[in-house]
Design a protein around this motif. Structure first.
Motif, PDB file in Angstrom:
ATOM      1  N   SER A   1       0.848  -1.190   0.000  1.00 16.79           N
ATOM      2  CA  SER A   1       0.000   0.000   0.000  1.00 16.79           C
ATOM      3  C   SER A   1       0.882   1.237   0.000  1.00 16.79           C
ATOM      4  O   SER A   1       2.031   1.200   0.430  1.00 16.79           O
ATOM      5  CB  SER A   1      -0.921   0.005   1.221  1.00 16.79           C
ATOM      6  OG  SER A   1      -0.161   0.018   2.400  1.00 16.79           O
ATOM      7  N   GLY A   2       0.339   2.335  -0.495  1.00 15.94           N
ATOM      8  CA  GLY A   2       1.094   3.571  -0.549  1.00 15.94           C
ATOM      9  C   GLY A   2       1.700   3.777  -1.926  1.00 15.94           C
ATOM     10  O   GLY A   2       1.330   3.121  -2.900  1.00 15.94           O
ATOM     11  N   ARG A   3       2.633   4.704  -2.003  1.00 14.79           N
ATOM     12  CA  ARG A   3       3.221   5.104  -3.273  1.00 14.79           C
ATOM     13  C   ARG A   3       4.744   5.084  -3.194  1.00 14.79           C
ATOM     14  O   ARG A   3       5.306   5.236  -2.126  1.00 14.79           O
ATOM     15  CB  ARG A   3       2.729   6.507  -3.624  1.00 14.79           C
ATOM     16  CG  ARG A   3       1.226   6.554  -3.822  1.00 14.79           C
ATOM     17  CD  ARG A   3       0.689   7.949  -3.902  1.00 14.79           C
ATOM     18  NE  ARG A   3       1.239   8.698  -5.029  1.00 14.79           N
ATOM     19  CZ  ARG A   3       0.753   9.857  -5.433  1.00 14.79           C
ATOM     20  NH1 ARG A   3      -0.284  10.403  -4.835  1.00 14.79           N
ATOM     21  NH2 ARG A   3       1.305  10.492  -6.449  1.00 14.79           N
TER      22      ARG A   3
ATOM     23  N   ARG B   1       3.762  -0.500  -5.605  1.00 19.32           N
ATOM     24  CA  ARG B   1       3.647   0.854  -5.056  1.00 19.32           C
ATOM     25  C   ARG B   1       3.994   1.908  -6.100  1.00 19.32           C
ATOM     26  O   ARG B   1       3.443   3.003  -6.090  1.00 19.32           O
ATOM     27  CB  ARG B   1       4.514   1.002  -3.801  1.00 19.32           C
ATOM     28  CG  ARG B   1       3.952   0.215  -2.633  1.00 19.32           C
ATOM     29  CD  ARG B   1       4.674   0.395  -1.316  1.00 19.32           C
ATOM     30  NE  ARG B   1       6.098   0.161  -1.401  1.00 19.32           N
ATOM     31  CZ  ARG B   1       7.022   1.133  -1.394  1.00 19.32           C
ATOM     32  NH1 ARG B   1       6.678   2.382  -1.276  1.00 19.32           N
ATOM     33  NH2 ARG B   1       8.296   0.826  -1.472  1.00 19.32           N
TER      34      ARG B   1
ATOM     35  N   HIS C   1       0.939   2.457  -8.070  1.00 19.61           N
ATOM     36  CA  HIS C   1       0.053   3.310  -7.279  1.00 19.61           C
ATOM     37  C   HIS C   1       0.437   4.773  -7.431  1.00 19.61           C
ATOM     38  O   HIS C   1      -0.430   5.654  -7.470  1.00 19.61           O
ATOM     39  CB  HIS C   1       0.112   2.937  -5.797  1.00 19.61           C
ATOM     40  CG  HIS C   1      -0.529   1.636  -5.483  1.00 19.61           C
ATOM     41  ND1 HIS C   1      -0.481   1.093  -4.211  1.00 19.61           N
ATOM     42  CD2 HIS C   1      -1.233   0.753  -6.229  1.00 19.61           C
ATOM     43  CE1 HIS C   1      -1.121  -0.051  -4.201  1.00 19.61           C
ATOM     44  NE2 HIS C   1      -1.590  -0.281  -5.422  1.00 19.61           N
ATOM     45  N   ASP C   2       1.730   5.062  -7.524  1.00 15.01           N
ATOM     46  CA  ASP C   2       2.203   6.438  -7.593  1.00 15.01           C
ATOM     47  C   ASP C   2       1.760   7.128  -8.881  1.00 15.01           C
ATOM     48  O   ASP C   2       1.570   8.334  -8.893  1.00 15.01           O
ATOM     49  CB  ASP C   2       3.733   6.474  -7.468  1.00 15.01           C
ATOM     50  CG  ASP C   2       4.260   7.875  -7.238  1.00 15.01           C
ATOM     51  OD1 ASP C   2       3.659   8.616  -6.434  1.00 15.01           O
ATOM     52  OD2 ASP C   2       5.272   8.222  -7.847  1.00 15.01           O
TER      53      ASP C   2
ATOM     54  N   SER D   1      -3.736   0.625 -10.687  1.00 14.24           N
ATOM     55  CA  SER D   1      -3.791  -0.495  -9.760  1.00 14.24           C
ATOM     56  C   SER D   1      -2.495  -1.299  -9.825  1.00 14.24           C
ATOM     57  O   SER D   1      -1.877  -1.417 -10.887  1.00 14.24           O
ATOM     58  CB  SER D   1      -4.972  -1.402 -10.119  1.00 14.24           C
ATOM     59  OG  SER D   1      -4.926  -2.595  -9.364  1.00 14.24           O
ATOM     60  N   GLY D   2      -2.090  -1.859  -8.704  1.00 13.67           N
ATOM     61  CA  GLY D   2      -0.880  -2.672  -8.675  1.00 13.67           C
ATOM     62  C   GLY D   2      -1.025  -3.990  -9.412  1.00 13.67           C
ATOM     63  O   GLY D   2      -0.035  -4.607  -9.794  1.00 13.67           O
TER      64      GLY D   2
ATOM     65  N   ASN E   1      -3.823  10.821  -4.735  1.00 15.07           N
ATOM     66  CA  ASN E   1      -4.739   9.949  -5.467  1.00 15.07           C
ATOM     67  C   ASN E   1      -5.315   8.929  -4.495  1.00 15.07           C
ATOM     68  O   ASN E   1      -5.103   9.030  -3.283  1.00 15.07           O
ATOM     69  CB  ASN E   1      -4.047   9.300  -6.676  1.00 15.07           C
ATOM     70  CG  ASN E   1      -2.888   8.406  -6.321  1.00 15.07           C
ATOM     71  OD1 ASN E   1      -2.769   7.932  -5.188  1.00 15.07           O
ATOM     72  ND2 ASN E   1      -2.012   8.158  -7.288  1.00 15.07           N
ATOM     73  N   ARG E   2      -6.027   7.948  -5.012  1.00 13.18           N
ATOM     74  CA  ARG E   2      -6.699   6.994  -4.117  1.00 13.18           C
ATOM     75  C   ARG E   2      -5.725   6.132  -3.327  1.00 13.18           C
ATOM     76  O   ARG E   2      -6.131   5.410  -2.423  1.00 13.18           O
ATOM     77  CB  ARG E   2      -7.666   6.134  -4.903  1.00 13.18           C
ATOM     78  CG  ARG E   2      -7.004   5.279  -5.954  1.00 13.18           C
ATOM     79  CD  ARG E   2      -8.022   4.512  -6.740  1.00 13.18           C
ATOM     80  NE  ARG E   2      -7.369   3.867  -7.857  1.00 13.18           N
ATOM     81  CZ  ARG E   2      -7.927   2.945  -8.581  1.00 13.18           C
ATOM     82  NH1 ARG E   2      -9.146   2.554  -8.316  1.00 13.18           N
ATOM     83  NH2 ARG E   2      -7.274   2.404  -9.582  1.00 13.18           N
ATOM     84  N   TYR E   3      -4.437   6.194  -3.649  1.00 13.13           N
ATOM     85  CA  TYR E   3      -3.436   5.402  -2.934  1.00 13.13           C
ATOM     86  C   TYR E   3      -2.665   6.217  -1.907  1.00 13.13           C
ATOM     87  O   TYR E   3      -1.792   5.688  -1.238  1.00 13.13           O
ATOM     88  CB  TYR E   3      -2.475   4.763  -3.937  1.00 13.13           C
ATOM     89  CG  TYR E   3      -3.198   3.886  -4.923  1.00 13.13           C
ATOM     90  CD1 TYR E   3      -3.737   2.670  -4.532  1.00 13.13           C
ATOM     91  CD2 TYR E   3      -3.396   4.300  -6.229  1.00 13.13           C
ATOM     92  CE1 TYR E   3      -4.424   1.874  -5.428  1.00 13.13           C
ATOM     93  CE2 TYR E   3      -4.085   3.510  -7.132  1.00 13.13           C
ATOM     94  CZ  TYR E   3      -4.596   2.294  -6.720  1.00 13.13           C
ATOM     95  OH  TYR E   3      -5.285   1.507  -7.606  1.00 13.13           O
ATOM     96  N   GLY E   4      -2.960   7.502  -1.796  1.00 14.41           N
ATOM     97  CA  GLY E   4      -2.324   8.324  -0.772  1.00 14.41           C
ATOM     98  C   GLY E   4      -1.703   9.588  -1.328  1.00 14.41           C
ATOM     99  O   GLY E   4      -1.885   9.952  -2.489  1.00 14.41           O
TER     100      GLY E   4
END
Length: 150
Positions: free
Chosen positions: A18-20, A74, A77-78, A82-83, A136-139
């Protein structure tokens, strides 16, 4: 991001994707862990390697693989994707080969291999794209202060 910061961040986030992750973290992680994985695999698979050395080398190689995959996820995600996209080329290749071997169609293996190659090019272009500067939705973007986006 410095090399030490990139490697330590990759290791800290290895067991949760999770995260970027910024591009520099991805580049340093690939530059350190891919050769390490290759070297550890060569040590573990060498015929003269005793089991006392082979098992720790094999385990460390698995850890290196997990760190790289987590960093790839990750990084996706950045850039706002999606991963799961990271696994798409391998999934296409595996599915095409499994179906082709069960049916016996060599042409399908070639088409599946070509589709996986095209998918790999798309994934690599996403991995090298600039970071999404906004949350974004990942942080939040890596290194951003939360109050800057309040």
């Amino acid at each position: 991001m410095t090399p030490v910061a990139a490697i330590s961040t990759s290791l800290r986030h290895a067991w949760h994707a999770s995260g970027r992750a910024p591009r520099s973290e991805l580049y340093w992680t690939l530059g350190v862990f891919v050769p390490a994985y290759w070297l550890l695999d060569r040590i573990a698979e060498a015929p003269a390697t005793p089991a006392l050395i082979a098992w720790p080398a094999w385990a460390a190689g698995i850890v290196a693989f997990v760190v790289v995959v987590s960093t790839l996820i990750r990084r996706m995600h950045d850039v706002g994707h999606s991963g799961w996209v990271v696994l798409l080329p391998a999934g296409i290749l595996f599915g095409a080969f499994a179906f082709a071997f069960s049916v016996g169609l060599t042409a399908l293996m070639l088409i599946g291999g070509f589709a996986a190659f095209i998918c790999l090019i798309v994934v690599l272009s996403c991995l090298t794209a600039p970071s999404d500067p906004a949350p974004n939705r990942y942080g939040l973007p890596p290194g951003a202060a939360p109050e800057a986006f309040a």
